[in-house]
Design an enzyme around this catalytic site. Structure first.
Site, PDB file in Angstrom:
ATOM      1  N   ASP A   1      -5.793  -3.552  -1.764  1.00 33.82           N
ATOM      2  CA  ASP A   1      -4.690  -3.165  -0.880  1.00 33.82           C
ATOM      3  C   ASP A   1      -3.870  -4.365  -0.389  1.00 33.82           C
ATOM      4  O   ASP A   1      -4.406  -5.324   0.161  1.00 33.82           O
ATOM      5  CB  ASP A   1      -5.295  -2.429   0.318  1.00 33.82           C
ATOM      6  CG  ASP A   1      -4.267  -1.634   1.101  1.00 33.82           C
ATOM      7  OD1 ASP A   1      -3.284  -2.246   1.543  1.00 33.82           O
ATOM      8  OD2 ASP A   1      -4.463  -0.421   1.275  1.00 33.82           O
TER       9      ASP A   1
ATOM     10  N   SER B   1       0.827  -1.205   0.000  1.00 28.77           N
ATOM     11  CA  SER B   1       0.000   0.000   0.000  1.00 28.77           C
ATOM     12  C   SER B   1       0.863   1.257   0.000  1.00 28.77           C
ATOM     13  O   SER B   1       1.693   1.450  -0.873  1.00 28.77           O
ATOM     14  CB  SER B   1      -0.958  -0.052   1.190  1.00 28.77           C
ATOM     15  OG  SER B   1      -1.997   0.876   1.050  1.00 28.77           O
TER      16      SER B   1
END
Length: 283
Positions: free
Chosen positions: A154, A40
């Site tokens: 993510d 991320s």
């Protein structure tokens, strides 16, 4: 600590900006970063550094105020996410040209999550921006990336601290920057009180991404953010316990909200302070 570092950068939204301070701290102390793995926001910062554009990225992100951050949100009516997530990466392309991961000066591993097949996806070749966009797709906020008909979200969902994917050699010191740590927040908030048109945008912002308030019930996005944070905290603790890195820089998960990038300058400085503290306290 040896002077060659294999660096692992955790997920964590705007808190991940603290990774810039950690990297700056390492370089100021004379360390060389030989490889990076990130999820991320950790992937974004790691990718920017590996591309040799950390200073340009820092100047850009530190120049963003609340209004500028709000304008980077390309909202959509999609049921899969509130924000398309293309606008911010297109803005970054103005000063960080597209390139392939395998052509970067430093080996980089970017982690995303195949949400349908319940497995992690590791990018260590191919388009840098494609990998970063996939890794940063916060569930229900940013639309998933679709690559070869696979929906990717993510990387922090499945592997917030991708220790096993950093390309560490026997001479490397293994360093982790964890911005989801369950430790007290010692950073003093310095953001000035807004007024005028900016205050109007802040009201709109809070209507979409409410700030934390312990005296109120959690909003829809508070619940999502709190759930993801809790999940990442527990997974992160298990990963660190298993792999036993040489140095862990712990940044409190309460430092800032997920989208408070307008506080980047102070978050970066705090990241550097916490790195130096961790280095001083290291055995």
């Amino acid at each position: 600590m040896g002077k060659s570092v294999a660096l692992v950068l955790s997920s964590g939204g705007a808190r991940g900006v603290a990774h810039i301070g950690v990297i700056e701290g390492l370089l100021e102390e004379g360390y060389t970063i030989s490889s990076i793995a990130g999820s991320s926001m950790g992937a974004v910062v790691g990718g920017v550094y590996a591309a040799g554009k950390l200073q340009e990225y820092k100047e850009w992100i530190c120049d963003l105020d609340r209004l500028a951050v709000f304008k980077l949100m390309d909202f959509t009516l999609s049921l899969q996410g509130l924000v398309r997530g293309e606008k911010v990466f297109n803005e970054m392309k103005k000063f960080i040209e597209e390139r392939n991961i395998e052509d970067l000066a430093i080996p980089l591993s970017v982690i995303a999550t195949d949400i349908v097949n319940k497995q992690e996806v590791v990018f260590n070749s191919g388009s840098l921006y494609t990998a970063l966009r996939a890794s940063a797709a916060i569930p229900s906020v940013l639309k998933p990336s679709v690559i070869d008909d696979i929906e990717l979200v993510d990387g922090g969902v499945i592997n917030p601290i991708p220790l096993k994917h950093v390309k560490k050699t026997k001479d490397d010191t293994l360093v982790v920057s964890d911005v989801n740590a369950d430790v007290p927040n010692t950073m003093v908030k310095k953001a000035p009180k807004p007024s005028g048109k900016l205050a109007e945008y802040i009201d709109r912002w809070k209507g979409i991404f409410p700030e934390k308030n312990k005296n109120k019930r959690l909003s829809f996005f508070d619940l999502i953010a709190a759930s993801i944070d809790l999940m990442q905290d527990k997974i992160s603790d298990q990963i660190i316990d298993k792999h036993q890195p040489d140095l862990v820089v712990r940044i409190s998960r309460d430092v800032c909200g997920t989208f408070e990038f307008f506080r980047s300058a102070e978050i970066i400085e705090y990241g550097k302070e916490q790195f130096k503290k961790a280095l001083k306290d290291a055995p």
